[in-house]
Each structure stands twice: as structure tokens, then as C-alpha cells.
Scaffold this active site. Structure first.
Site, mmCIF file in Angstrom:
data_model
loop_
_atom_site.group_PDB
_atom_site.id
_atom_site.type_symbol
_atom_site.label_atom_id
_atom_site.label_comp_id
_atom_site.label_asym_id
_atom_site.label_seq_id
_atom_site.Cartn_x
_atom_site.Cartn_y
_atom_site.Cartn_z
ATOM 1 N N HIS A 290 50.750 26.880 42.056
ATOM 2 C CA HIS A 290 49.497 27.585 41.753
ATOM 3 C C HIS A 290 49.110 27.369 40.284
ATOM 4 O O HIS A 290 49.336 28.232 39.433
ATOM 5 C CB HIS A 290 49.647 29.082 42.043
ATOM 6 C CG HIS A 290 49.516 29.422 43.491
ATOM 7 N ND1 HIS A 290 48.316 29.794 44.068
ATOM 8 C CD2 HIS A 290 50.432 29.415 44.488
ATOM 9 C CE1 HIS A 290 48.500 30.022 45.354
ATOM 10 N NE2 HIS A 290 49.771 29.793 45.644
ATOM 11 N N GLU B 125 46.263 27.612 38.973
ATOM 12 C CA GLU B 125 45.255 28.567 38.502
ATOM 13 C C GLU B 125 45.895 29.763 37.803
ATOM 14 O O GLU B 125 45.224 30.493 37.058
ATOM 15 C CB GLU B 125 44.371 29.035 39.666
ATOM 16 C CG GLU B 125 44.944 30.121 40.543
ATOM 17 C CD GLU B 125 46.023 29.646 41.515
ATOM 18 O OE1 GLU B 125 46.549 30.492 42.274
ATOM 19 O OE2 GLU B 125 46.331 28.442 41.524
ATOM 20 N N CYS C 193 48.261 24.927 46.974
ATOM 21 C CA CYS C 193 49.157 25.639 47.879
ATOM 22 C C CYS C 193 48.663 25.513 49.322
ATOM 23 O O CYS C 193 48.753 24.446 49.908
ATOM 24 C CB CYS C 193 49.357 27.077 47.426
ATOM 25 S SG CYS C 193 50.841 27.834 48.151
#
Length: 280
Positions: free
Chosen positions: A251, A253, A151
Site C-alpha cells: 500500500h 498510498e 493490493c
């Protein structure tokens, strides 16, 4: 056990000192040491904003080394590096890392890509973080260190490599107090990303109001995926000069809300970090 306690326990375990062997043997046998950038080093900030990156790294039995402009970068063997007044860490911190994650966050100051403020949210700009991450990104590129830009990290890495940015765009930011938004991306046929995720199309989450188009992409990068239906918007890019340098606008993660393609992307990054460690 509370969420805070779980977080603290995971981080403490990950940062445990490994005292075995001589340096060369230790490098080959110790857990991976992976740098993770963050705007601040305070525990409360990390819990609220950096936890998912740390958790992801720890899930692969690697050690997250936190890199922030306002706290020391502490390694598991006790060595530490102190940021300058401008927020920069010395480049030699990268010589001890096996990979680098540039994490998400606020906007990059547009003067770094020779533009006036024209859509970037000034209240989210942190010049010390910009200095930290641009410096680390440039030095990591020089060293051919695996870099995963996520990002904001995707954006700041592109700027560090000589690219620019679309300072504002609509329709790609999930509400702060609402459900996560998703959209598909189309993966370039001959890209490294296609070979990693083994898919020509998959869904991503979306939290950004800035982005990249082909005109703003740095010369060393090539487009690896575009948004659907906004196919002018680059959602992922990869280096044509490095072993493993990938930026993604979503994202990954947040693996708890995403599919298998994102897990494969993480596994590829971890494998690249292992290869880097073994080659040293």
C-alpha cells in the site's frame, strides 16, 4: 480543524471546476484528472477506506475522480457518468482521465479466473465492484492509459488481463487492530520498477491474504519484485506491452509509513499521467 473537515476541504478544492480555455488548451493546462476506484461512494466510506489514495493524488495537485459501482463519476467540469445496475461505468469515462488507480479492498470473486471458492473470503466479495474494476481495467489496457494497481487493485488488474490468483496465503496480513507489518522485497534487475525506485531491495507494508505467483501471472505482465523470504510470491509486476502499467501488492498510498522508494514510484506514475495528457 477536524480530520473530517480537512478531508472534505481537500476533496472540495481538488474537485473545483476549471472553466478556462477551449477543450484542447484546457486538457494541456488543467490539473491531471486521475480515476480512483472505491467500493462505495458514500462520504463515510471514502473517509475510512479511500482517504489515503485521495490525499496522495491531491498532494500532486491532481484531481481525484471517484469511480464506484454505486454513485456517479463526477468530473470537475460537471460532466458525470452513471454506473449500470451491474456496477459498470461506460468505457468513455476513461477518455477523460489521465490515469487510473485501482485501489485496495476485499477479495475478487474466483469465478472471474475460473476457480471455485478455495480461500477467498466470501463476505468481502462485491460483484458490482468486480464488474466495475474488471471493465475499467480492460478498457484502460486497450487505451494504454497509465494504471497503478494497489493490493486488491494489483490482483483485479491481473485477473482482468487474463491471470489468476492464489486465493489464500499466510503471514502477509497486518492485524486490523495492531501495528503495521513490514517485510523486504527484492526488485528484478532489468525491471522498470528497478529504474524507478533506484534500489534492488526495500521494505514494504503488508495487508493482504491473497496474492500472485508466476503460474497465476497474466501473460502480458512480468514479475518486477518478489517477497523476502517468500520469493515465490510476486509483490510487483509490470506490463511488457504498455507505457506505464504497474501492480504492487503493498500500500504505497500509506506514504507516511514508507521510504523514498515509494515516493519515487508515485512520481513516476504522475509523470506518466502527464505524458498521456500531453499526447492527446
Amino acid at each position: 480543524m477536524s480530520g473530517d473537515s480537512v478531508f472534505a476541504s481537500s476533496l472540495s478544492a481538488a474537485l473545483a471546476t476549471d472553466n478556462s480555455g477551449v477543450e484542447s488548451t484546457l486538457r494541456r493546462t488543467r490539473p491531471l484528472w486521475i480515476g480512483v476506484t472505491s467500493r462505495h461512494g458514500a462520504a463515510e466510506w471514502l473517509q475510512q477506506n479511500t482517504r489515503n489514495y485521495i490525499t496522495m493524488v491531491v498532494s500532486y495537485r491532481a484531481v481525484p475522480v471517484l469511480l464506484t459501482p454505486d454513485s456517479e463519476a463526477l468530473f470537475p467540469d460537471g460532466e458525470y457518468f452513471t454506473p449500470s445496475a451491474e456496477g459498470r461505468l461506460p468505457e468513455r469515462v476513461l477518455d477523460r482521465l489521465d490515469g487510473l488507480i485501482l485501489s485496495g479492498g476485499g477479495d475478487v470473486a474466483p469465478h472471474y479466473f475460473n476457480q471455485p471458492l478455495a480461500g477467498a473470503e466470501e463476505s468481502t466479495i462485491d460483484l458490482r465492484r468486480d464488474e466495475l474494476e474488471i471493465g475499467l481495467a480492460q478498457a484502460a489496457l486497450t487505451r494504454n492509459l497509465p494504471i497503478f494497481g494497489i493490493c486488491r487493485g494489483c490482483q483485479v488488474l491481473n485477473v482482468a488481463a487474463g491471470g489468476a490468483m492464489v486465493q489464500h496465503l499466510e503471514g502477509h496480513r497486518s492485524p486490523a487492530d495492531g501495528a503495521t507489518r513490514f517485510h523486504p522485497v527484492a526488485v528484478a534487475e532489468q525491471s522498470r520498477l528497478r529504474s524507478i525506485v533506484a534500489a534492488d531491495r526495500f521494505d514494504v507494508n503488508t495487508f493482504h491474504h491473497q496474492g500472485l505467483d508466476r503460474a497465476s501471472l497474466a501473460p502480458i505482465f512480468r514479475c518486477a519484485a518478489v517477497a523476502e523470504p517468500d520469493d515465490w510470491l510476486i509483490e510487483a509486476y509490470e506490463s511488457i506491452q504498455h507505457d506505464w502499467v504497474i501492480g504492487v501488492q503493498w500500500h504505497p498510498e500509506r506514504i507516511f509509513e514508507l521510504g523514498d522508494a515509494h515516493r519515487r514510484l508515485w512520481e513516476s506514475f504522475i509523470d506518466a499521467c502527464k505524458a498521456t495528457r500531453q499526447a492527446r
